[in-house]
Design a protein around this motif. Sequence first.
Motif, PDB file in Angstrom:
ATOM      1  N   LYS A 374     -12.462 153.765 -70.333  1.00  0.00           N
ATOM      2  CA  LYS A 374     -11.717 153.417 -69.124  1.00  0.00           C
ATOM      3  C   LYS A 374     -12.217 154.229 -67.924  1.00  0.00           C
ATOM      4  N   PRO A 375     -12.285 153.596 -66.748  1.00  0.00           N
ATOM      5  CA  PRO A 375     -12.644 154.354 -65.550  1.00  0.00           C
ATOM      6  C   PRO A 375     -11.474 155.226 -65.125  1.00  0.00           C
ATOM      7  N   VAL A 376     -11.759 156.224 -64.307  1.00  0.00           N
ATOM      8  CA  VAL A 376     -10.733 157.174 -63.862  1.00  0.00           C
ATOM      9  C   VAL A 376     -10.657 157.161 -62.344  1.00  0.00           C
ATOM     10  N   MET A 377      -9.446 157.218 -61.849  1.00  0.00           N
ATOM     11  CA  MET A 377      -9.170 157.342 -60.412  1.00  0.00           C
ATOM     12  C   MET A 377      -8.503 158.696 -60.226  1.00  0.00           C
ATOM     13  N   THR A 378      -9.147 159.610 -59.502  1.00  0.00           N
ATOM     14  CA  THR A 378      -8.638 160.987 -59.461  1.00  0.00           C
ATOM     15  C   THR A 378      -8.716 161.603 -58.073  1.00  0.00           C
ATOM     16  N   THR A 379      -7.912 162.628 -57.894  1.00  0.00           N
ATOM     17  CA  THR A 379      -7.938 163.416 -56.666  1.00  0.00           C
ATOM     18  C   THR A 379      -9.292 164.104 -56.502  1.00  0.00           C
ATOM     19  N   ARG A 380      -9.714 164.291 -55.258  1.00  0.00           N
ATOM     20  CA  ARG A 380     -10.987 164.979 -54.998  1.00  0.00           C
ATOM     21  C   ARG A 380     -10.800 166.494 -55.097  1.00  0.00           C
ATOM     22  N   VAL A 381     -10.753 166.972 -56.331  1.00  0.00           N
ATOM     23  CA  VAL A 381     -10.800 168.415 -56.561  1.00  0.00           C
ATOM     24  C   VAL A 381     -12.151 168.714 -57.199  1.00  0.00           C
ATOM     25  N   ALA A 382     -12.692 169.892 -56.912  1.00  0.00           N
ATOM     26  CA  ALA A 382     -14.099 170.180 -57.214  1.00  0.00           C
ATOM     27  C   ALA A 382     -14.422 170.102 -58.700  1.00  0.00           C
ATOM     28  N   SER A 383     -13.489 170.511 -59.564  1.00  0.00           N
ATOM     29  CA  SER A 383     -13.783 170.485 -60.997  1.00  0.00           C
ATOM     30  C   SER A 383     -14.029 169.064 -61.485  1.00  0.00           C
ATOM     31  N   LEU A 384     -13.299 168.097 -60.929  1.00  0.00           N
ATOM     32  CA  LEU A 384     -13.417 166.710 -61.368  1.00  0.00           C
ATOM     33  C   LEU A 384     -14.570 165.984 -60.684  1.00  0.00           C
ATOM     34  N   THR A 385     -14.722 166.182 -59.378  1.00  0.00           N
ATOM     35  CA  THR A 385     -15.817 165.498 -58.678  1.00  0.00           C
ATOM     36  C   THR A 385     -17.164 166.137 -58.987  1.00  0.00           C
ATOM     37  N   GLY A 386     -17.164 167.410 -59.400  1.00  0.00           N
ATOM     38  CA  GLY A 386     -18.415 168.087 -59.711  1.00  0.00           C
ATOM     39  C   GLY A 386     -18.895 167.885 -61.130  1.00  0.00           C
ATOM     40  N   SER A 387     -17.975 167.542 -62.049  1.00  0.00           N
ATOM     41  CA  SER A 387     -18.357 167.436 -63.459  1.00  0.00           C
ATOM     42  C   SER A 387     -18.037 166.085 -64.090  1.00  0.00           C
ATOM     43  N   VAL A 388     -17.061 165.358 -63.560  1.00  0.00           N
ATOM     44  CA  VAL A 388     -16.581 164.154 -64.254  1.00  0.00           C
ATOM     45  C   VAL A 388     -16.905 162.878 -63.464  1.00  0.00           C
ATOM     46  N   ILE A 389     -16.231 162.657 -62.346  1.00  0.00           N
ATOM     47  CA  ILE A 389     -16.480 161.454 -61.533  1.00  0.00           C
ATOM     48  C   ILE A 389     -17.510 161.833 -60.473  1.00  0.00           C
ATOM     49  N   VAL A 390     -18.774 161.822 -60.874  1.00  0.00           N
ATOM     50  CA  VAL A 390     -19.854 162.298 -60.002  1.00  0.00           C
ATOM     51  C   VAL A 390     -20.467 161.176 -59.177  1.00  0.00           C
ATOM     52  N   GLY A 391     -19.975 159.937 -59.321  1.00  0.00           N
ATOM     53  CA  GLY A 391     -20.487 158.815 -58.557  1.00  0.00           C
ATOM     54  C   GLY A 391     -19.536 157.641 -58.635  1.00  0.00           C
ATOM     55  N   PRO A 392     -19.622 156.698 -57.668  1.00  0.00           N
ATOM     56  CA  PRO A 392     -18.691 155.559 -57.624  1.00  0.00           C
ATOM     57  C   PRO A 392     -18.845 154.593 -58.791  1.00  0.00           C
ATOM     58  N   GLU A 393     -19.975 154.657 -59.490  1.00  0.00           N
ATOM     59  CA  GLU A 393     -20.168 153.774 -60.646  1.00  0.00           C
ATOM     60  C   GLU A 393     -19.308 154.190 -61.835  1.00  0.00           C
ATOM     61  N   LEU A 394     -18.682 155.371 -61.754  1.00  0.00           N
ATOM     62  CA  LEU A 394     -17.891 155.897 -62.871  1.00  0.00           C
ATOM     63  C   LEU A 394     -16.392 155.783 -62.642  1.00  0.00           C
ATOM     64  N   GLY A 395     -15.975 155.590 -61.386  1.00  0.00           N
ATOM     65  CA  GLY A 395     -14.555 155.550 -61.086  1.00  0.00           C
ATOM     66  C   GLY A 395     -14.300 155.686 -59.604  1.00  0.00           C
ATOM     67  N   TYR A 396     -13.136 156.230 -59.257  1.00  0.00           N
ATOM     68  CA  TYR A 396     -12.701 156.326 -57.867  1.00  0.00           C
ATOM     69  C   TYR A 396     -12.154 157.722 -57.593  1.00  0.00           C
ATOM     70  N   THR A 397     -12.336 158.197 -56.376  1.00  0.00           N
ATOM     71  CA  THR A 397     -11.732 159.466 -55.964  1.00  0.00           C
ATOM     72  C   THR A 397     -10.997 159.251 -54.638  1.00  0.00           C
ATOM     73  N   PHE A 398     -10.001 160.088 -54.396  1.00  0.00           N
ATOM     74  CA  PHE A 398      -9.215 159.960 -53.166  1.00  0.00           C
ATOM     75  C   PHE A 398      -8.769 161.341 -52.697  1.00  0.00           C
ATOM     76  N   SER A 399      -8.530 161.463 -51.411  1.00  0.00           N
ATOM     77  CA  SER A 399      -7.976 162.699 -50.859  1.00  0.00           C
ATOM     78  C   SER A 399      -6.492 162.764 -51.211  1.00  0.00           C
ATOM     79  N   PRO A 400      -5.928 163.959 -51.343  1.00  0.00           N
ATOM     80  CA  PRO A 400      -4.524 164.089 -51.747  1.00  0.00           C
ATOM     81  C   PRO A 400      -3.551 163.807 -50.598  1.00  0.00           C
ATOM     82  N   THR A 401      -3.637 162.594 -50.058  1.00  0.00           N
ATOM     83  CA  THR A 401      -2.695 162.136 -49.049  1.00  0.00           C
ATOM     84  C   THR A 401      -2.191 160.757 -49.469  1.00  0.00           C
ATOM     85  N   VAL A 402      -1.022 160.390 -48.992  1.00  0.00           N
ATOM     86  CA  VAL A 402      -0.452 159.090 -49.348  1.00  0.00           C
ATOM     87  C   VAL A 402      -1.351 157.958 -48.874  1.00  0.00           C
TER      88      VAL A 402
END
Length: 464
Positions: A374-402
Amino acid sequence: MLKFHNFCFIIAILAAFSFIPILYKCQLSSNCYSFQKPEIDLLTFPSSWNLLYFPSHHPPQTLKIALFVKKWPQSSHAGGLERHALTLHLALAKRGHQVHIFTTSSPNTSIPNLVFHLSEPTVGGYLNQTVVWSQFRTQNSTATPFDIVHTESVGLMHAQAKDVTNLAVTWHGIAYESIHSDIIQELLRAPEEQQAAMVTKKVMRVVEEVRFFPRYSHHVATSDHAGDILKRIYMIPEERVHIILNGVDEAIFRPELSLGNELKHELGIPQNGSLILGMSGRLVKDKGHPLIFQALKEIFMENNRFQQSVVLVIAGDGPWGARYKDLGANILVLGPLGRADLAKFYNAIDIFVHPTLRGQGLDQTPLEAILSGKPVMTTRVASLTGSVIVGPELGYTFSPTVESLKKTLYRVWKDGKVVLEKKGKAARQRGLKLFTATKMTAAYERLFLCMSKEAYCKYPNPFY
């Protein structure tokens, strides 16, 4: 003479082309690292050890390992640190290593090669350092002392750890990382909520950690970002900092359509109808639940079609569990689930949503989702964007705002199941190379062997 030169030229071309498949194969497999690179010293390897290939056959030496962990996990209520301890040390025990666990609780059944040394926790819930240190010294004074001492975070405090040279500590969160989390939570704080006296206190905590962290001999960072912080900010020498990404059990968390269909049937969700979002873990503020609650509330009010075509399935418990039910009948809160039921959960959803506000460590729930395809949609925190969702082909990231979260939810909705399935397959292929329990265990085993005997610090190693 000219014909001979032409013949040599043809032979050279054929040899070059015959080499291409080997190079291509190496690009697809981490097994070829030793083919592409000269011998290296593992202690100074700057990247994640999960990238390296370690043989899976019987280890060249079995070790006696002491583990200090605040709590041994019980059923479905285990946190990330406890689940890491369970997954790793069960696997090490299965590989023949003898693991002595100094903790406050134990499973009801005996497990081969696992020996528990229990003690009552302190009022704050930590290990009683006087008691566990006495237990450890008793065991260490036998005819077979410990080869390796491993502590999950500060299971063993630095006052005891400072004189133990064969010790490794795995950090599941450090104060410097948490400053980002505090900033996010302050920005999201409602006007009527009391402001936390955070910045000065947290900075002083970082200073304290910079002072006492060097007392631990070896440091394992669970994300690339944490490894960088330990080297640059905490100034730990690079040969004492090792990056080993968390891994989860690939035998449990895997694509299995029938498991997902079984849960959908139990919950009354049509097999090929609604888009299914999933969340799991503790339903508390710092995991981002107020943020996604508000985002969904606003979307449901402004877009009736979104509300009717999306189902949110939540596995976990906490104060926000009851509140989600106020959003409507298509929000299903299942409570905490064991690992077998979690496997059903991940296979039932189309995408895993991880709105955490905590940047510490490397959360395991996104890794479980990824290995489940399953793809993951996660907050842009460095541990996740640096090691897990490293590109848009793997999932989605968002800033922690509504607003950012709403925008990403709409994008996921518009992309639909076909796009999500494609991203999930790509995420799983990468996950199998980095985030399996097998990869994590092999990396830790090699680190522990290296700590016990310098010859094992060379990669590749002739003893395998």
